[in-house]
Scaffold this motif. Structure first.
Motif, PDB file in Angstrom:
ATOM      1  N   VAL A 187      43.967  15.829  46.714  1.00  0.00           N
ATOM      2  CA  VAL A 187      42.899  16.608  46.425  1.00  0.00           C
ATOM      3  C   VAL A 187      43.527  18.036  45.720  1.00  0.00           C
ATOM      4  N   ASP A 188      42.884  18.259  44.667  1.00  0.00           N
ATOM      5  CA  ASP A 188      43.504  19.503  43.871  1.00  0.00           C
ATOM      6  C   ASP A 188      42.327  20.294  43.272  1.00  0.00           C
ATOM      7  N   ALA A 189      42.361  21.668  43.513  1.00  0.00           N
ATOM      8  CA  ALA A 189      41.170  22.518  43.510  1.00  0.00           C
ATOM      9  C   ALA A 189      41.968  23.901  42.682  1.00  0.00           C
ATOM     10  N   THR A 190      41.480  24.213  41.719  1.00  0.00           N
ATOM     11  CA  THR A 190      41.623  25.479  40.840  1.00  0.00           C
ATOM     12  C   THR A 190      40.682  26.401  40.483  1.00  0.00           C
ATOM     13  N   ILE A 191      40.737  27.836  40.635  1.00  0.00           N
ATOM     14  CA  ILE A 191      39.811  28.762  40.433  1.00  0.00           C
ATOM     15  C   ILE A 191      40.519  29.793  39.508  1.00  0.00           C
ATOM     16  N   ALA A 192      39.732  30.129  38.267  1.00  0.00           N
ATOM     17  CA  ALA A 192      40.710  31.063  37.603  1.00  0.00           C
ATOM     18  C   ALA A 192      39.529  31.964  36.685  1.00  0.00           C
ATOM     19  N   TRP A 762      54.063  27.914  46.556  1.00  0.00           N
ATOM     20  CA  TRP A 762      54.633  27.969  47.895  1.00  0.00           C
ATOM     21  C   TRP A 762      54.262  26.309  48.217  1.00  0.00           C
ATOM     22  N   THR A 763      55.361  25.645  48.792  1.00  0.00           N
ATOM     23  CA  THR A 763      54.975  24.309  49.191  1.00  0.00           C
ATOM     24  C   THR A 763      55.434  24.108  50.688  1.00  0.00           C
ATOM     25  N   SER A 764      54.694  23.519  51.460  1.00  0.00           N
ATOM     26  CA  SER A 764      54.726  23.297  52.689  1.00  0.00           C
ATOM     27  C   SER A 764      55.851  22.341  53.342  1.00  0.00           C
ATOM     28  N   PRO A 765      56.642  22.612  54.405  1.00  0.00           N
ATOM     29  CA  PRO A 765      57.932  21.770  54.833  1.00  0.00           C
ATOM     30  C   PRO A 765      57.723  20.204  54.457  1.00  0.00           C
ATOM     31  N   ASP A 766      56.394  19.704  54.680  1.00  0.00           N
ATOM     32  CA  ASP A 766      56.423  18.214  54.471  1.00  0.00           C
ATOM     33  C   ASP A 766      55.776  17.935  53.232  1.00  0.00           C
ATOM     34  N   GLU A 767      55.723  18.772  52.331  1.00  0.00           N
ATOM     35  CA  GLU A 767      55.369  18.860  51.058  1.00  0.00           C
ATOM     36  C   GLU A 767      54.075  18.186  50.732  1.00  0.00           C
ATOM     37  N   ARG A 768      53.109  18.387  51.602  1.00  0.00           N
ATOM     38  CA  ARG A 768      51.977  17.863  51.437  1.00  0.00           C
ATOM     39  C   ARG A 768      50.854  18.955  50.861  1.00  0.00           C
ATOM     40  N   PHE A 769      51.260  20.037  51.172  1.00  0.00           N
ATOM     41  CA  PHE A 769      50.362  21.393  50.696  1.00  0.00           C
ATOM     42  C   PHE A 769      51.256  22.139  49.744  1.00  0.00           C
ATOM     43  N   ARG A 770      50.372  22.327  48.787  1.00  0.00           N
ATOM     44  CA  ARG A 770      51.171  23.224  47.837  1.00  0.00           C
ATOM     45  C   ARG A 770      50.063  24.570  47.137  1.00  0.00           C
ATOM     46  N   PHE A 771      50.455  25.615  47.371  1.00  0.00           N
ATOM     47  CA  PHE A 771      49.550  26.680  46.764  1.00  0.00           C
ATOM     48  C   PHE A 771      50.143  27.471  45.706  1.00  0.00           C
ATOM     49  N   TRP A 806      44.894  34.260  31.288  1.00  0.00           N
ATOM     50  CA  TRP A 806      43.976  33.302  32.312  1.00  0.00           C
ATOM     51  C   TRP A 806      44.504  33.253  33.634  1.00  0.00           C
ATOM     52  N   ILE A 807      43.845  34.144  34.714  1.00  0.00           N
ATOM     53  CA  ILE A 807      44.625  34.147  35.941  1.00  0.00           C
ATOM     54  C   ILE A 807      43.820  33.299  36.903  1.00  0.00           C
ATOM     55  N   GLY A 808      44.516  32.547  37.962  1.00  0.00           N
ATOM     56  CA  GLY A 808      43.952  31.888  38.626  1.00  0.00           C
ATOM     57  C   GLY A 808      45.009  31.459  40.022  1.00  0.00           C
ATOM     58  N   ALA A 809      44.214  30.609  40.691  1.00  0.00           N
ATOM     59  CA  ALA A 809      45.074  30.076  41.761  1.00  0.00           C
ATOM     60  C   ALA A 809      44.644  28.733  41.986  1.00  0.00           C
ATOM     61  N   ASN A 810      45.643  27.866  42.881  1.00  0.00           N
ATOM     62  CA  ASN A 810      45.477  26.409  42.673  1.00  0.00           C
ATOM     63  C   ASN A 810      45.747  26.071  44.104  1.00  0.00           C
ATOM     64  N   LEU A 811      45.131  25.041  44.597  1.00  0.00           N
ATOM     65  CA  LEU A 811      45.364  24.391  46.034  1.00  0.00           C
ATOM     66  C   LEU A 811      45.442  22.825  46.073  1.00  0.00           C
ATOM     67  N   ARG A 812      46.667  22.415  46.451  1.00  0.00           N
ATOM     68  CA  ARG A 812      46.600  21.019  46.072  1.00  0.00           C
ATOM     69  C   ARG A 812      47.157  20.278  47.524  1.00  0.00           C
ATOM     70  N   TYR A 813      46.532  19.264  47.920  1.00  0.00           N
ATOM     71  CA  TYR A 813      47.025  18.592  48.946  1.00  0.00           C
ATOM     72  C   TYR A 813      47.248  17.179  49.079  1.00  0.00           C
ATOM     73  N   SER A 814      48.306  16.474  49.180  1.00  0.00           N
ATOM     74  CA  SER A 814      48.944  15.259  49.036  1.00  0.00           C
ATOM     75  C   SER A 814      49.001  14.420  50.125  1.00  0.00           C
ATOM     76  N   PHE A 815      48.589  13.130  50.379  1.00  0.00           N
ATOM     77  CA  PHE A 815      48.676  12.336  51.340  1.00  0.00           C
ATOM     78  C   PHE A 815      49.161  10.901  51.036  1.00  0.00           C
ATOM     79  N   GLY A 816      49.837  10.354  52.209  1.00  0.00           N
ATOM     80  CA  GLY A 816      50.384   8.896  51.830  1.00  0.00           C
ATOM     81  C   GLY A 816      51.893   9.172  51.839  1.00  0.00           C
ATOM     82  N   GLN A 817      52.844   8.149  51.392  1.00  0.00           N
ATOM     83  CA  GLN A 817      53.995   8.199  51.411  1.00  0.00           C
ATOM     84  C   GLN A 817      54.539   8.916  50.357  1.00  0.00           C
TER      85      GLN A 817
END
Length: 817
Positions: A187-192, A762-771, A806-817
């Motif tokens: 799932v991926d969400a951006t506001i800008a 920024w990427t979490s250690p398990d690479e599931r979260f990305r901000f 165009w200024i914004g922020a993005n949050l992405r969560y990946s799941f699965g292998q």
């Protein structure tokens, strides 16, 4: 003798080319046997360069092993560089730019100066776009949103041997992520800026032991960033405002421009193992967009005429200029705009015919009466079905079926100002169906592919200008619909072979023959009087004569045979080093004009043929820390389909042309924490003997900058930040000036521009979260990307801008292998 340009020639016999094709049996490129299965994601942690599998030759290969100039981006790079629309690819690929219309809402690719600057809906682009092997026949769909992609491929140079359809200058191929045998998604969400919201997601996995599925979609919206001051401020002196007229009581008039009220898409896939040797895949999609009226702004211009009244040039209006035009060196007045409130001159020096002067030039402020935030709509849906059968003995059979439907309803303010003069309106309804049957095989040193292809396109479109009640034109309200219907059928047989002469040398040859059949109907109507109560849809009755346009319907049936061929030599003197040299012919079928007025004999135009001479090198150096690819090309164009605009009408004619240039693409990963990419391109073109005024003129192709430059630097901090990894990225792109009209008038040139982008991730250690936070066009440069010449209509040119800061922020969560 084959003519090469205007100033020199090469002597190449036809028999030599045919012998080369006959001998060029294809073998698999020597380095793709082991590397082609390594994807970008699989190799990104190996400390070397990422690798991408492409299907540029109708089989899976490592992009570095294919003797074609390719810009390939995997899913990871697409996210990092914020590639959300297909046209974003022009920001990262050398010698790739965009042309467009409707203020940029309709865009097409230009590759190495090859473009089609005619935006009538029945005219197919000369740069083909494919999605999962399905040809996109509709020019309006080239800027479609990208989501849930495995990778994209930009192939430069003629690709007609294997892809065939209108890939004279190259093609863009989008390859979606396929279903997997494990649950995965994101799932991926951006506001800008400008209330921009973008939501995207995908979910895939097994349905049964032998069936897999995937569903993906996105939604995006943002406010118009071209701020419209109408009706409170018209930027016309008070003494002339009474002559502006009014757009009537149309609801929502005067809205901000360049906004997307809503754009969304959904795609579903299913994949099944029908047996040990038969695989099945199917996909279906739907997408829709609701946007503002075409976001053009205005730049005042002055037409230069010869003694007979033919336009021979055009300049920007000076702050002291009151001429409507300059004829034979003399300032003249009262030639156009019957409702000009001053009667004979520009009422304000340096403004348009009605006294309007955009307050900030190419800035984000305008005053436009015919402007709505939801006027332009488009929708498309379709489906693909693919069967793959392993026949044994390294032979595979593939059947690919594709259906697409597209419709649009677009409009714009034709003088892009507060004057109620004309609006432009275009609607279309299009369907395409294609079927490809293909055999791929390999035997020893010989690799081959052969097949048959059928394509059917039905296009019904109407475009033209209209005037609302109260307009400055003598008639109170009318429409001028130009109705075109084109049914096209194409039948092709193709084959390409590659033969390995020695461990380091291979020859490639291919041939495609296509039979094109077209039926065309065309008519121009003049609808008067018109109530003007429904300006978004043409009213075809009653009709009246309109001098200069043919009222009788035009019909024609045509058929022709086209040939695409390829002869190439690949030399691999060392591991990860490939040199290639080849001669390729691409062809695009003839078609029909739908502008006016023009002679009946000028409505059809002939097929164009491009012969490409290209040499290139692909290399990976220093233990795969550096990738350096370069190519040089020369294009000899015969019967080039030269599209030029004459006021509000376009006309394509055939001319001789040539284009030459080169490009370099460099990627380096000097350490685990640093990645650098730099791409540069140069090109030069000449189109010979184009009619301008009463004479002929050598001109340059449109939307083809001499120089393009793009790149990025990405640095990942070696120490952990908040338990994860922090990466900082700087990217940007530059292009030199371009012509937006083939006439190459002085005021038809758009200035060079460049933008700079910043991103922190920024990427979490398990690479599931990305901000990530980002600032695109951080310096807030104002730059024009599209232009349209209306000097003799209202004393101005229309221009469209690229996005502001165009200024914004993005949050992405990946799941699965």
């Amino acid at each position: 003798m084959i003519k090469v340009g205007k100033y020199f020639k090469h002597s190449i016999s036809v028999s030599t080319v045919l012998v080369a094709i006959a001998l060029s049996s294809t073998a698999k490129a020597q380095v793709d046997e082991t590397d082609s299965t390594i994807t970008e994601e699989a190799s990104k942690s190996s400390g070397g360069l990422s690798e991408i599998v492409v299907t540029a030759q109708k089989r899976e290969q490592n992009a570095q092993s294919v003797g074609i100039a390719i810009t390939a981006l995997g899913s990871e790079s697409l996210v990092r560089l914020q590639m959300v629309a297909a046209t974003d690819l022009a920001r990262v690929a050398s010698n790739v730019t965009l042309s467009g219309s409707y203020g940029g809402q309709m865009s097409q690719f230009t590759i190495r100066g090859v473009t089609q600057n005619d935006f009538n809906d029945h005219v197919e682009p000369v740069i083909a776009v494919y999605v999962d092997e399905g040809y996109v026949a509709f020019a309006n769909s080239q800027g479609a949103g990208m989501f849930d992609l495995d990778h994209v491929e930009v192939l430069k140079g003629p690709q007609g041997t294997l892809f065939g359809r209108n890939s004279t200058g190259g093609l863009v191929q989008l390859v979606t992520k396929k279903p997997t045998d494990f649950v995965d998604g994101y799932v991926d969400a951006t506001i800008a800026s400008y209330n921009n919201v973008r939501l995207e997601g995908a979910l895939g996995g097994p349905i049964t032991d032998s069936i897999r599925g995937r569903i993906a979609g996105y939604f995006e919206r943002y406010d118009g960033w071209v701020k419209n001051k109408y009706p409170e401020e018209t930027f016309v002196p008070a003494e002339f405002q009474s002559g502006l007229g009014t757009a009537g009581d149309l609801p929502g008039k005067g809205a901000d421009l360049a906004g997307i009220k809503g754009q969304w898409a959904i795609r579903g896939q299913v994949e099944a193992d029908l047996s040990d040797s038969v695989d099945f895949w199917a996909s279906a999609y739907y997408t829709k967009m609701i946007a503002s009226t075409g976001p053009y702004q205005q730049v005042p211009t002055v037409a230069i005429l010869d003694a007979d009244g033919n336009q021979i040039n055009e300049i920007y209006a000076s702050p002291t200029n009151i001429c409507q035009a300059i004829q034979d060196g003399v300032c003249v007045h009262g030639l156009y705009a019957p409702g000009d409130p001053a009667g004979t001159t520009r009422p304000v020096p340096g403004a348009d015919y009605y006294g309007y002067l955009d307050p900030d030039g190419s800035g984000p402020i305008t005053s436009s009466d015919y402007a709505f935030d939801n006027a332009d709509t488009s929708a498309s849906y379709g489906a693909n079905v693919k069967f793959t059968v392993d026949l044994g003995s390294d032979i595979t059979f593939t059947s690919f079926s594709d259906y697409k439907h597209f419709d649009k309803d677009f409009s714009l303010d034709l003088e892009a100002g507060p004057q109620n003069q004309f609006f432009w309106h275009g609607i279309s309804d299009e369907d395409s169906f294609s079927q490809e049957l293909r055999l791929n095989g390999r035997s020893g040193d010989l690799t081959w592919v052969t097949g048959a292809y059928f394509l059917k396109i039905k296009n019904a479109s109407t475009h033209g200008i209209g005037a609302l009640p109260g307009s400055s034109y003598p008639f109170p309200a009318w429409d001028q619909p130009r109705i075109a219907r084109l049914d096209s059928k194409s039948y092709s047989l193709f084959g390409q072979v590659e033969y390995t002469i020695s461990p380091s040398l291979a020859v490639i040859g291919g041939l495609r023959g296509s039979r094109e059949v077209k039926d065309y109907d065309f008519e121009v109507l003049f609808v008067y009087p018109n109530t003007g109560l429904d300006p978004f849809h043409f009213d075809y009755a009653p009709t009246a004569e309109f001098p200069g346009f043919y009222q009788d319907p035009y019909h024609d049936h045509s058929s022709e045979t086209l040939w695409n061929w390829k002869a190439q030599l690949n030399w691999t003197p060392a591991d990860r080093l490939l040199f290639y040299a080849g001669v390729t012919q691409g062809a695009k079928a003839g078609s029909y004009n739908s502008g006016g007025p023009m002679d009946v004999e000028s409505i059809p135009y002939k097929a164009e043929r491009l012969i490409s001479y290209e040499v290139g090198v692909k290399s990976e150096l220093f233990d795969r820390k550096i990738r350096l690819n370069a190519a040089a090309f020369y294009y000899d164009y015969h019967d080039y389909q030269a599209a030029r605009w004459l006021g509000v009408s376009s006309q394509i004619l055939n001319a001789e042309a040539y284009i030459y240039g080169g490009e370099v693409e460099l990627t380096a990963v000097p350490s685990d924490t640093l990645e650098i990419s730099l791409n540069g391109g140069y090109q030069k073109s000449l189109v010979e003997d184009v009619p301008v005024g009463a004479g002929l003129k050598d001109v340059h192709t449109t939307f083809a900058p001499n120089f393009t430059l793009s790149g990025y630097v990405r640095y990942t901090l070696p120490q952990e930040i908040a338990g994860g990894q922090l990466a900082l990225q700087v990217s940007g792109n530059y292009q030199s000036s371009v012509w937006h009209n083939l006439n190459n008038f002085d005021a038809n040139k758009l200035d060079a521009w460049g933008i700079l982008n910043l991103r922190g991730e920024w990427t979490s250690p398990d690479e599931r979260f990305r901000f990530a936070v980002f600032a695109n066009n951080v310096l807030n440069n104002y730059y024009d990307t599209i232009g349209f010449d209306t000097a003799q209509l209202n004393g101005s040119n229309l221009v469209a801008q690229g996005k502001p800061r165009w200024i914004g922020a993005n949050l992405r969560y990946s799941f699965g292998q």
